[in-house]
Design an enzyme around this catalytic site. Structure first.
Site, short mmCIF file in Angstrom:
data_model
loop_
_atom_site.label_atom_id
_atom_site.label_comp_id
_atom_site.label_asym_id
_atom_site.label_seq_id
_atom_site.Cartn_x
_atom_site.Cartn_y
_atom_site.Cartn_z
N LYS A 244 41.98 -58.71 15.80
CA LYS A 244 41.15 -59.82 15.72
C LYS A 244 40.16 -60.12 16.94
CE LYS A 244 44.36 -62.54 12.92
NZ LYS A 244 43.27 -62.75 11.61
N ARG A 318 50.45 -60.41 3.41
CA ARG A 318 50.77 -59.92 1.84
C ARG A 318 51.93 -58.73 1.94
NH1 ARG A 318 44.70 -58.74 0.68
NH2 ARG A 318 44.30 -60.33 2.34
#
Ligand code: BES
Ligand code: ZN
Ligand code: ZN
Length: 467
Positions: A244, A318
């Site tokens: 990120k 996820r």
């Protein structure tokens, strides 16, 4: 309806200051009946009962006698929530009469506003206390507030002090306090037990206390209906090899916000003694970089045998939640809820304050929406739009962990998770920010529990034994 004083135990009111809540019209009516010096003072203070404003009234000796609070005529949970740190230190009580349920909410709002994260820095001052009216359920208020405080503390804790093993420790402590069974599957054992995704996504975090794990809490009688909560426990999300940028990484200690939600709701349920067989599953990891970190292009075999090509290591939530959902489904719960800080896309869709909800049961989702309104705890339903499932297609595996198009990112993430939940199980998925970006009355800047009061209220009415 405002026509009589709420009931208090008179002993409690000693040295407590009354709070009167007024609209502008009600204030002028009230002032007509007051002494001239009060009218003069209120004018001097330029107090017109504007929502969010208040006015302190002194007695003839100069001691605080009353507080007047302005509002727009629509009382909410937040009407008094800014006051705990604004009023002079002391004990207060609400003198204006509201419906019992609103009073209860205002007391909760006050309590939520009194929270500060004081682990590393002393609070500027103490919060004022508010006496609970007799009509309110003091025990329930205490339960809700303590559980939310616990969850906020967990989210606010820096990743250095709340890694995967500390998250497990917190769960073990809860288990000890409430006689629940807590277990964990850690590190290499995850591979042996078939939780490959949790292992591979978390394996780059080396010291053993930061190794990946699946935390499992179980509580309640076997004969009771089963409810299972799953919480995304990413103690720090650097993005992994798909790193990120700094601004997006800054807040990523909060990526275990889902786990905080699951533990906080579990605490509410257990403390309330609901007749439920409760299970909490928390996949706890750090998503960080190392020579052995999982990579874009890797293929993982999930707990249910499905293979997933890694399109982006930053879509880690996820993967670990998917593995936990397979385990949760195996227990055939009556209700399965997962809590996650899953996508930036859910924030683009709904902003930072509204958790996105997805469900394979529309009626259930509508019931939750009704409780969200009742409890003034916003939740918004987004669709599990099946045609977008094809965006997750992969050439080398059963699916990719990210959608081909960036559009509808919260929906594709939810559809990914649906692959790991049995159709026969009522399932709710929450994608939330778990963070107050700016302070608002009752919502101090920092970690936040979203939609939990609504969910607890729903679960309590659905699973309570009726007499
Ligand atoms: N934890 C983040 C999502 C997130 C970001 C939640 C900011 C709340 C605030 C998650 O693991 C993530 O990085 N998701 C990616 C998915 C993408 C790579 C498909 C995202 O949303 O950018
Ligand atoms: Zn991520
Ligand atoms: Zn994440």
């Amino acid at each position: 309806m405002k026509n009589q004083y709420p009931n208090y135990q008179s002993s409690q009111l000693q040295s407590a200051i009354p709070i009167l809540v007024f609209t502008a019209d009600e204030l002028s009516q009230w002032l007509k009946k007051q002494k001239q010096f009060i009218r003069n003072w209120v004018k001097c203070e330029d107090f017109n009962a504007e929502p969010g404003s208040f006015c302190l009234l002194a007695d003839y000796k100069g001691n605080l006698e009353k507080v007047l609070v302005g509002f727009d005529g629509k009382p909410t949970i937040w009407t008094l929530a800014d006051l705990p740190y604004k009023l002079p230190l002391g004990k207060y009580y609400i003198e204006t009469v509201f419906e019992d349920q609103l009073l209860q909410q205002m007391v909760i709002g006050w309590g939520l506003g009194a929270y500060r994260f004081s682990h590393y820095k002393k609070s500027e001052r103490k919060a004022c206390s508010l006496i609970t009216p007799k009509c309110c359920n003091q025990k329930s208020i205490k339960n809700i507030l303590e559980s939310i405080y616990m969850g906020r503390d967990l989210i606010n804790m820096p990743a250095e002090d709340l890694g995967p093993s500390e998250l497990a420790d917190v769960t073990f402590q809860l288990g000890k306090k409430y006689h629940a069974m807590v277990d964990q599957i850690a590190d290499q054992e995850l591979l042996r037990k078939g939780f490959h995704a949790i292992y591979h996504v978390g394996k780059a975090s080396r010291p053993s206390q930061r190794a990946p794990r699946l935390i499992d809490l179980q509580w309640g009688e076997v004969s009771h209906p089963a409810v299972t909560l799953v919480g995304k426990g990413v103690c720090f999300d650097s993005g992994g090899l798909n790193l990120k940028p700094s601004s997006a990484m800054q807040l990523m200690k909060k990526d275990m916000g889902g786990a905080a939600h699951a533990l906080s709701l579990a605490r509410m349920i257990i403390e309330d003694g609901l007749p439920i067989r409760l299970r909490v599953l928390i996949p706890a990891i750090d998503n960080v970089i190392d020579g052995c970190a999982y990579r874009p292009g890797d293929v993982l075999k999930m707990r249910n045998g499905k293979t997933v090509e890694i399109g982006d290591t930053d879509a880690e939530g996820r993967l670990i939640v998917g593995d936990a959902l397979v385990e949760a489904s195996n227990g055939r719960p009556k209700l399965l809820i997962d809590f996650t800080t899953l996508t930036g896309a859910a924030r683009v869709a709904l902003g930072t304050e509204i958790p996105a909800m997805f469900s394979n049961n529309t009626k259930l989702a509508q019931q939750i929406q009704a409780f969200s309104e009742l409890e003034q705890d916003p939740i918004w339903l987004l669709p599990l739009y099946q045609p977008y499932r094809q965006l997750l297609a992969s050439n080398v595996a059963d699916m990719n962990n990210v959608g081909k198009s960036g559009y509808g990112g919260a929906i594709t993430a939810a559809l990914f998770l649906q692959e790991f939940v049995s159709d026969k199980i009522d399932w709710l998925h929450f994608d939330m920010s778990a963070w107050n970006y700016d302070a608002k009355p009752g919502c101090p800047q920092g970690g936040e529990l979203m939609g939990l009061r609504a969910l607890f209220s729903y679960i309590r009415q659905r699973f309570s034994v009726r007499h």
